[in-house]
Design a protein around this motif. Structure first.
Motif, PDB file in Angstrom:
ATOM      1  N   GLU A 112      32.077  37.798  36.879  1.00 24.26           N
ATOM      2  CA  GLU A 112      33.128  38.740  37.282  1.00 24.26           C
ATOM      3  C   GLU A 112      33.323  38.721  38.806  1.00 24.26           C
ATOM      4  OE1 GLU A 112      32.611  42.789  35.964  1.00 24.26           O
ATOM      5  OE2 GLU A 112      34.753  43.169  36.232  1.00 24.26           O
ATOM      6  N   GLU A 119      40.508  35.508  42.493  1.00 24.30           N
ATOM      7  CA  GLU A 119      41.840  36.125  42.408  1.00 24.30           C
ATOM      8  C   GLU A 119      42.378  36.422  43.814  1.00 24.30           C
ATOM      9  OE1 GLU A 119      42.207  40.031  40.541  1.00 24.30           O
ATOM     10  OE2 GLU A 119      43.863  39.191  39.374  1.00 24.30           O
ATOM     11  N   ALA A 145      36.465  39.903  27.458  1.00 25.34           N
ATOM     12  CA  ALA A 145      37.208  40.935  28.211  1.00 25.34           C
ATOM     13  C   ALA A 145      37.680  40.355  29.552  1.00 25.34           C
ATOM     14  CB  ALA A 145      36.321  42.160  28.427  1.00 25.34           C
ATOM     15  N   LEU A 146      36.826  39.550  30.192  1.00 20.27           N
ATOM     16  CA  LEU A 146      37.218  38.924  31.466  1.00 20.27           C
ATOM     17  C   LEU A 146      38.302  37.863  31.232  1.00 20.27           C
ATOM     18  CD1 LEU A 146      33.695  38.521  33.138  1.00 20.27           C
ATOM     19  CD2 LEU A 146      35.466  40.206  33.694  1.00 20.27           C
ATOM     20  N   LYS A 147      38.196  37.175  30.122  1.00 14.85           N
ATOM     21  CA  LYS A 147      39.204  36.146  29.776  1.00 14.85           C
ATOM     22  C   LYS A 147      40.589  36.800  29.651  1.00 14.85           C
ATOM     23  CE  LYS A 147      40.160  33.355  25.571  1.00 14.85           C
ATOM     24  NZ  LYS A 147      41.018  32.332  26.133  1.00 14.85           N
ATOM     25  N   LEU A 148      40.615  37.961  28.993  1.00 15.12           N
ATOM     26  CA  LEU A 148      41.896  38.652  28.833  1.00 15.12           C
ATOM     27  C   LEU A 148      42.432  39.116  30.188  1.00 15.12           C
ATOM     28  CD1 LEU A 148      41.417  40.861  25.636  1.00 15.12           C
ATOM     29  CD2 LEU A 148      42.507  38.621  25.845  1.00 15.12           C
ATOM     30  N   LYS A 149      41.505  39.602  31.043  1.00 15.48           N
ATOM     31  CA  LYS A 149      41.937  40.133  32.339  1.00 15.48           C
ATOM     32  C   LYS A 149      42.402  39.018  33.285  1.00 15.48           C
ATOM     33  CE  LYS A 149      40.444  43.241  35.976  1.00 15.48           C
ATOM     34  NZ  LYS A 149      39.356  44.020  36.513  1.00 15.48           N
ATOM     35  N   TYR A 150      41.656  37.900  33.304  1.00 13.13           N
ATOM     36  CA  TYR A 150      41.930  36.874  34.319  1.00 13.13           C
ATOM     37  C   TYR A 150      42.645  35.636  33.761  1.00 13.13           C
ATOM     38  CZ  TYR A 150      39.086  39.699  37.396  1.00 13.13           C
ATOM     39  OH  TYR A 150      38.614  40.736  38.160  1.00 13.13           O
TER      40      TYR A 150
END
Ligand SMILES: Cc1ncc(COP(=O)(O)O)c(C=O)c1O
Length: 386
Positions: A112, A119, A145-150
């Motif tokens: 993360e 980013e 969850a990180l895959k969806l966010k980034y």
């Protein structure tokens, strides 16, 4: 010599290979598609592409995801070099994710942090390669969850993890990822001598991986640019490779897969034996135990040896015929990676590497041999001079 791992080949495996050797097709025949279908069904994935190694599987996975030299790829630092090399084949920049110091699996907090920084620089990775080290599943829910966010693609490097289960999902069902790859090298959970497989639920990725594994050639008229030609016609649509698995290898895979649950059960039993025999010695750090949410395939039984003593223990055990192994040097420490970038030292990965030893664990290990190995190891840990 007692190896840290070895294949289990029985008469039915030999019969299966022999039957293909006597058949009309040594390659491009029905055994490969049978093996693909059976493996996809076993892990509950929609599509499978069998290839000649997990390294090839990783390469075509990267190709199918469209990785190019302008892209970044993040990879678990503790793994076999192939986990990162697949991105380098395409010229992509590789950065390494630190790992938990006890499991060697990627540290989601570090991932993360890397994503937040990437980013800010407008340089997010196209792909993250998560390795289920030793067969212990990574925390897929958090990574997802990180895959969806980034917005990165996720490849699960499950070279070690056929038969492992995460929160009710067999590793390979690609519930959280785009592509999962398996290895069928002799030391792995099942073997085809050399071999690997890509699993996915995405039809487009499946078609691309299939083409990249066989010269980029399309033979299905439905997908050709020119659909009017006779049967002999085929089109090369991508620059692909000959990474195909042969039917001889697939025949071995089919008979091995029919026994995979038995192999896994024996590995689990031996892992319990190791735990029982070693747990009294508080100088050793034992691998985390299975829980309902995380069931390892127990490809490796990795113990932490007190700092500074690992190499002595490694050398002495080997000298006494117990072929323990070290998995792995953090990838960024290899001279090739040192030569391409000034990589930061990752404390979790370094800690894991400096202490860890893989002890013998494979289905045909004899309990008496395991007990002898445990007694020898405990004796060495007790020695005053180390
Ligand atoms: C984590 C991991 N990924 C990929 C590979 C490459 O597998 P193969 O030898 O089938 O190419 C290995 C092999 O040991 C591995 O351990």
């Amino acid at each position: 010599m007692i190896p840290y791992s070895t294949q289990t080949i029985e008469d039915d495996d030999i019969d299966s290979v022999n039957s293909v050797l006597r058949s009309p097709y040594l390659t491009c025949g029905p055994a490969v598609s049978d093996f693909e279908e059976q493996t996809a069904a076993y892990v509950n994935a929609s599509y499978a592409v069998a290839v000649n190694s997990c390294t090839s599987a990783l390469h075509i996975a990267m190709l199918a995801l469209g990785v190019k030299s302008s892209d970044r790829v993040f990879v678990s630092a503790i793994s076999f070099v192939a986990s990162a090399n697949c991105a380098r084949y395409l010229g992509a920049e590789v950065d390494f994710i630190d790992t938990d110091k006890y499991t060697g699996n990627l540290d989601v907090n570090h991932l993360e942090e890397m994503l937040i920084e990437a980013e800010k620089q407008n340089r997010l990775p196209k792909v993250v390669v998560a390795v289920h080290l030793s067969g212990r599943p990574v925390d897929l829910e958090k990574i997802y969850a990180l895959k969806l966010k980034y917005g990165f693609y996720l490849i699960e490097d499950a070279a070690h993890a056929l038969g492992a289960v995460y929160k009710g999902h067999k590793i390979g069902d690609c519930f959280y990822s785009d592509i999962t790859v398996f290895s069928f090298h002799p030391v792995k959970i099942i073997t085809t001598a050399e071999g690997g497989m890509c699993l996915t639920n995405n039809e487009d990725l499946y078609r691309k991986m299939r083409l990249f594994s066989s010269h980029g050639i399309e033979k299905d008229s439905m997908y050709m640019t020119d659909q009017s030609r006779p049967n002999y016609y085929y089109e090369m649509q991508y620059l692909g490779f000959n990474y195909r698995m042969s039917d001889v290898h697939a025949a071995l895979g089919i008979s091995q897969l029919s026994k995979v649950d038995d192999f896994l059960a024996r590995r689990r039993e031996f892992a319990k034996d190791w735990e029982e025999l070693l747990s009294a010695d508080k100088n050793l750090t034992l691998p985390v135990a299975d829980t309902e949410n995380s069931i390892s395939s127990w490809h490796l039984y990795q113990v932490g040896i007190p700092f500074g003593k690992r190499d002595y223990v490694y050398n002495t055990l080997r000298h006494r015929g117990i072929c323990v192994q070290v998995h792995y040097l953090p990838i960024y420490k290899h001279p090739y990676y040192q030569s391409i970038k000034n990589y930061p030292t990752l404390p979790g990965a370094e800690y894991f590497f400096e202490r860890t030893l893989s002890l013998p664990l494979y289905p045909k290990l004899k309990r008496l041999d395991l007990q002898m190995c445990a007694a020898t190891l405990l004796g060495l840990i007790d020695e005053k001079k180390i």
